[in-house]
Design a protein around this motif. Structure first.
Motif, PDB file in Angstrom:
ATOM      1  N   SER A  22       6.082   0.569  -0.460  1.00 16.93           N
ATOM      2  CA  SER A  22       5.035  -0.359  -0.045  1.00 16.93           C
ATOM      3  C   SER A  22       4.072  -0.619  -1.196  1.00 16.93           C
ATOM      4  O   SER A  22       3.944   0.195  -2.112  1.00 16.93           O
ATOM      5  N   ARG A  55       8.051 -11.012   0.937  1.00 22.00           N
ATOM      6  CA  ARG A  55       6.694 -10.813   1.428  1.00 22.00           C
ATOM      7  C   ARG A  55       6.524 -11.486   2.771  1.00 22.00           C
ATOM      8  O   ARG A  55       6.753 -12.692   2.913  1.00 22.00           O
ATOM      9  N   THR A  56       6.130 -10.682   3.784  1.00 22.16           N
ATOM     10  CA  THR A  56       5.802 -11.231   5.099  1.00 22.16           C
ATOM     11  C   THR A  56       4.382 -10.795   5.433  1.00 22.16           C
ATOM     12  O   THR A  56       3.739 -10.085   4.669  1.00 22.16           O
ATOM     13  N   SER A  57       3.897 -11.210   6.582  1.00 21.87           N
ATOM     14  CA  SER A  57       2.508 -10.909   6.946  1.00 21.87           C
ATOM     15  C   SER A  57       2.260  -9.421   7.124  1.00 21.87           C
ATOM     16  O   SER A  57       1.153  -8.935   6.896  1.00 21.87           O
ATOM     17  N   ASN A  58       3.272  -8.667   7.552  1.00 21.89           N
ATOM     18  CA  ASN A  58       3.044  -7.245   7.834  1.00 21.89           C
ATOM     19  C   ASN A  58       3.996  -6.306   7.093  1.00 21.89           C
ATOM     20  O   ASN A  58       3.992  -5.113   7.340  1.00 21.89           O
ATOM     21  N   LYS A  59       4.832  -6.840   6.191  1.00 19.28           N
ATOM     22  CA  LYS A  59       5.796  -5.961   5.529  1.00 19.28           C
ATOM     23  C   LYS A  59       6.237  -6.557   4.198  1.00 19.28           C
ATOM     24  O   LYS A  59       6.340  -7.777   4.047  1.00 19.28           O
ATOM     25  N   THR A  60       6.496  -5.690   3.254  1.00 14.35           N
ATOM     26  CA  THR A  60       7.054  -6.087   1.967  1.00 14.35           C
ATOM     27  C   THR A  60       8.311  -5.272   1.721  1.00 14.35           C
ATOM     28  O   THR A  60       8.303  -4.047   1.862  1.00 14.35           O
ATOM     29  N   SER A  61       9.407  -5.948   1.386  1.00 15.97           N
ATOM     30  CA  SER A  61      10.661  -5.243   1.116  1.00 15.97           C
ATOM     31  C   SER A  61      11.322  -5.836  -0.116  1.00 15.97           C
ATOM     32  O   SER A  61      10.942  -6.910  -0.600  1.00 15.97           O
TER      33      SER A  61
END
Length: 306
Positions: A22, A55-61
């Motif tokens: 993260s 990249r999303t609003s609640n998670k990064t992968s």
């Protein structure tokens, strides 16, 4: 010819995200803000023309390309870290940085160090008194002396010496509390929690059991210490019996501050070991001279198992 490499900070930030999973955890490791870490990865992506993060609003992968590149960067940084460590260890052969348990430092090493300094005036020794196991890859230490099983991952270890374990007390306490080992449980027992575990003969119950003795009273220490220096001092003060380690109490026995009322002795389950990182093998410079000197001093130490 100039190397075509992206900014190092961007690579470090990306590596930290890949390892921690993260952006926020990577920021904690690097001691910067999350936005700073995210910006560095954006710089890396722009420089290479590849998207590494989803990249999303609640998670990064990591993207597929991100996973592949993360593995490559991790391998490069691992190699770089090892090479840096290897170079650091080779730079100064004239300085010893020693980690040693406090009681052995106080009661064995300190009085002997001037001998080493006189023999090797060009070498210096820095002593760190500590109970902690040493991670030689993270601390600027050359060598450690520990009491234990003698197996330490990534390290070379050599036995320094064995010692005896036997009950001891002050002469004054003995005059008032003469007893037998069968009845010693009725006396005040001091427990040293510096070393060993319950199943070793550094523990009162285990030591008594190995003598084949069935005590008349339950073996229950009344005072507990986490530093052998404190246990020894309490015993000298007449607080009760302790299981004395012969190397540590030898001087007090010589001075008469402690006595050994019983003939029964056991070889300690936890000898003392010299420990150093495998990268320093074969030994050279100050480290080689220091270890050879330690062994010579150990061989003539009163209280060792011969």
């Amino acid at each position: 010819m100039m190397r075509k490499l992206p900014p190092l900070n961007s690579l470090r930030s990306f590596d930290a995200i890949a390892r921690n999973g993260s952006i926020s955890k990577a920021a904690l490791e690097l001691k910067v803000s999350s936005s700073a870490v995210s910006q560095q990865v954006s710089i890396l992506e722009d420089w290479m023309g590849v998207k590494f993060l989803k990249r999303t609003s609640n998670k990064t992968s990591l993207t597929r390309e991100g996973v592949e590149f993360a593995n490559e960067i991790n391998s490069v940084f691992d190699t770089l870290e090892k090479n840096i460590f290897h170079t650091q260890k080779k730079v100064n052969h004239n300085e010893i940085k020693l980690s040693i348990i406090p009681s052995l430092a106080t009661r064995w090493l300190i009085n002997r160090l001037p001998i080493y300094s006189a023999l090797y005036p060009d070498y210096s020794v820095m002593v760190e008194a500590s109970f902690d196991l040493v991670d030689f890859t993270k601390k600027e230490l050359t060598i450690a002396i520990r009491s234990g099983a003698g197996s330490y991952s990534g390290c070379q270890s050599e036995k320094l010496f064995d010692e005896y374990i036997t009950p001891v007390c002050s002469p004054e306490y003995w005059k008032k509390n003469k007893t037998s080992l069968v009845e010693i449980g009725a006396c005040s027992l001091l427990a040293d929690h510096t070393f060993g575990k319950d199943e070793t003969n550094l523990n009162w119950t285990s030591w008594i059991a190995r003598e084949g003795i069935i005590p008349s009273t339950k073996i229950q220490p009344i005072q507990f210490y986490t530093d052998s220096n404190l246990t020894i001092q309490a015993c000298i003060n007449g607080e009760g019996f302790m299981l004395g380690r012969s190397i540590l109490i030898n001087e007090e026995l010589r001075k008469g501050g402690l006595i050994e009322p019983f003939k029964e002795k056991q070889v300690s389950d936890w000898p003392y070991y010299i420990v150093y990182h495998s990268i320093n093998d074969p030994l050279r410079g100050a480290l080689r001279s220091f270890i050879e000197w330690l062994k010579r001093e150990a061989a003539k130490t009163p209280g060792i198992v011969r």
